[in-house]
Design a protein around this motif. Sequence first.
Motif, PDB file in Angstrom:
ATOM      1  N   ALA A  21       0.827  -1.207   0.000  1.00  0.00           N
ATOM      2  CA  ALA A  21       0.000   0.000   0.000  1.00  0.00           C
ATOM      3  C   ALA A  21       0.860   1.255   0.000  1.00  0.00           C
ATOM      4  N   SER A  22       1.999   1.210   0.729  1.00  0.00           N
ATOM      5  CA  SER A  22       2.879   2.376   0.763  1.00  0.00           C
ATOM      6  C   SER A  22       3.453   2.661  -0.618  1.00  0.00           C
ATOM      7  N   ARG A  23       3.785   1.611  -1.377  1.00  0.00           N
ATOM      8  CA  ARG A  23       4.281   1.802  -2.736  1.00  0.00           C
ATOM      9  C   ARG A  23       3.184   2.353  -3.640  1.00  0.00           C
ATOM     10  N   LYS A  24       1.997   1.856  -3.479  1.00  0.00           N
ATOM     11  CA  LYS A  24       0.867   2.305  -4.303  1.00  0.00           C
ATOM     12  C   LYS A  24       0.546   3.772  -4.052  1.00  0.00           C
ATOM     13  N   CYS A  25       0.654   4.194  -2.792  1.00  0.00           N
ATOM     14  CA  CYS A  25       0.331   5.583  -2.431  1.00  0.00           C
ATOM     15  C   CYS A  25       1.519   6.524  -2.560  1.00  0.00           C
ATOM     16  N   GLY A  26       2.722   5.970  -2.758  1.00  0.00           N
ATOM     17  CA  GLY A  26       3.905   6.806  -2.906  1.00  0.00           C
ATOM     18  C   GLY A  26       4.372   7.433  -1.617  1.00  0.00           C
ATOM     19  N   VAL A  27       4.163   6.740  -0.481  1.00  0.00           N
ATOM     20  CA  VAL A  27       4.611   7.236   0.819  1.00  0.00           C
ATOM     21  C   VAL A  27       5.330   6.095   1.541  1.00  0.00           C
ATOM     22  N   THR A  28       5.919   6.388   2.681  1.00  0.00           N
ATOM     23  CA  THR A  28       6.615   5.349   3.442  1.00  0.00           C
ATOM     24  C   THR A  28       5.615   4.453   4.160  1.00  0.00           C
ATOM     25  N   GLN A  29       6.090   3.262   4.519  1.00  0.00           N
ATOM     26  CA  GLN A  29       5.221   2.326   5.226  1.00  0.00           C
ATOM     27  C   GLN A  29       4.822   2.860   6.590  1.00  0.00           C
ATOM     28  N   SER A  30       5.729   3.599   7.230  1.00  0.00           N
ATOM     29  CA  SER A  30       5.402   4.168   8.541  1.00  0.00           C
ATOM     30  C   SER A  30       4.292   5.209   8.414  1.00  0.00           C
ATOM     31  N   THR A  31       4.285   5.938   7.297  1.00  0.00           N
ATOM     32  CA  THR A  31       3.213   6.922   7.077  1.00  0.00           C
ATOM     33  C   THR A  31       1.871   6.220   6.939  1.00  0.00           C
ATOM     34  N   ILE A  32       1.850   5.128   6.173  1.00  0.00           N
ATOM     35  CA  ILE A  32       0.620   4.347   6.019  1.00  0.00           C
ATOM     36  C   ILE A  32       0.146   3.830   7.373  1.00  0.00           C
ATOM     37  N   SER A  33       1.073   3.340   8.163  1.00  0.00           N
ATOM     38  CA  SER A  33       0.718   2.794   9.483  1.00  0.00           C
ATOM     39  C   SER A  33       0.117   3.879  10.361  1.00  0.00           C
ATOM     40  N   ARG A  34       0.707   5.078  10.345  1.00  0.00           N
ATOM     41  CA  ARG A  34       0.184   6.181  11.161  1.00  0.00           C
ATOM     42  C   ARG A  34      -1.215   6.589  10.698  1.00  0.00           C
ATOM     43  N   GLN A  35      -1.422   6.611   9.412  1.00  0.00           N
ATOM     44  CA  GLN A  35      -2.732   6.998   8.891  1.00  0.00           C
ATOM     45  C   GLN A  35      -3.811   6.003   9.303  1.00  0.00           C
ATOM     46  N   ILE A  36      -3.508   4.722   9.225  1.00  0.00           N
ATOM     47  CA  ILE A  36      -4.493   3.712   9.611  1.00  0.00           C
ATOM     48  C   ILE A  36      -4.726   3.733  11.117  1.00  0.00           C
ATOM     49  N   GLN A  37      -3.645   3.943  11.877  1.00  0.00           N
ATOM     50  CA  GLN A  37      -3.781   4.002  13.341  1.00  0.00           C
ATOM     51  C   GLN A  37      -4.679   5.174  13.736  1.00  0.00           C
ATOM     52  N   ALA A  38      -4.492   6.341  13.083  1.00  0.00           N
ATOM     53  CA  ALA A  38      -5.315   7.513  13.387  1.00  0.00           C
ATOM     54  C   ALA A  38      -6.771   7.263  13.002  1.00  0.00           C
ATOM     55  N   LEU A  39      -6.974   6.601  11.878  1.00  0.00           N
ATOM     56  CA  LEU A  39      -8.334   6.303  11.437  1.00  0.00           C
ATOM     57  C   LEU A  39      -9.019   5.341  12.407  1.00  0.00           C
ATOM     58  N   GLU A  40      -8.289   4.341  12.870  1.00  0.00           N
ATOM     59  CA  GLU A  40      -8.856   3.386  13.824  1.00  0.00           C
ATOM     60  C   GLU A  40      -9.170   4.049  15.154  1.00  0.00           C
ATOM     61  N   GLU A  41      -8.336   5.005  15.552  1.00  0.00           N
ATOM     62  CA  GLU A  41      -8.613   5.727  16.797  1.00  0.00           C
ATOM     63  C   GLU A  41      -9.881   6.558  16.664  1.00  0.00           C
ATOM     64  N   ASP A  42     -10.094   7.166  15.488  1.00  0.00           N
ATOM     65  CA  ASP A  42     -11.319   7.953  15.272  1.00  0.00           C
ATOM     66  C   ASP A  42     -12.560   7.065  15.318  1.00  0.00           C
ATOM     67  N   LEU A  43     -12.451   5.868  14.766  1.00  0.00           N
ATOM     68  CA  LEU A  43     -13.601   4.970  14.671  1.00  0.00           C
ATOM     69  C   LEU A  43     -13.791   4.126  15.928  1.00  0.00           C
TER      70      LEU A  43
END
Length: 318
Positions: A21-43
């Motif tokens: 997913a990080s390659r597909k989005c053009g960002v680092t894997q840690s960035t993807i992890s932070r984004q999902i973690q923040a989304l899970e915290e919101d939900l």
Amino acid sequence: MRLEQLQAFLAIAETGSFQSASRKCGVTQSTISRQIQALEEDLGLELFHRTSQAKLTLAGERLLPRAQKICQEWQSATQEIADLLAGKQPELCVAAIHSLCAYYLPPVLQKFCHDYPQVQLRVTSLGSDRALKVLKDGLVDLAIVMNNRFLCTGKEMLVQVLYDEPIEVLVAKNHPLAQYERIPWSELTRYSQVVFKDGYGMQRLIQDRFERLEAKLQAALEVNTLDAFRGVVRQGELVAMLPQSALVEARIDPSLAVRPLACNSNSNGSSPECSSLTRQVVMVTTQDRLQIPPIKHFWQLVKDNVPPEFHSLAKSAC
């Protein structure tokens, strides 16, 4: 919740891993992890089972179709805006006063349709007040109207003066006023008139002048088309005050006469009777609309194609 978080969620759901997913989005894997973690915290629930392959949890399965719809809508919206900036809007809507639709606008409309064949041009003939109302309501992109400083105000409004033109008098060929080369106001006020309906700038302009003269406007009939004006006046009793550009066909009609207004011979020059009666025609749109190429092009076409005679019409008035 942010759009990039949903995009990261969809990328993981599609590829099955945070790394892909990080390659597909053009960002680092840690960035993807932070984004999902923040989304899970919101939900308040996890969206993926963290195993060798990221699989959707029950909450993730419920979110998936909604996230797809949200991201698709965003993609559609950005594409539509990009199309606007590229001049690909499906239609351009214009509201204009009757006399312009009949005699001034047709060459401009033809030129625009040639330049932008993919844009459907819609032109509606309306009174000035109504045209400005539909412009402010977002129902048209541009209005060409008689100037009304009360309706044309607002920081978002752009007003381009096109021309001033004198108001003249339309009478039947055998009407008593037809004997005058220039009709005095003192004579004009004696006769009943056919006028534009309420909501038209011309009615307001004429009413205001009669009030300044301390005279009563005898409005016997209200109509809203130039054909109706000619038909009613041709009967012989009523007269009409119309802008010069609205009297093109009347000038070649042997049953009608067109006369300019005159100053009263006993006027000392300070009376409103000694000033010409003119209307100012303007083009109006909003700041944001003028950034769209087809609208900007139409605006420029109108400015560039004002017939030369319109620039000098007011000079010929009394």
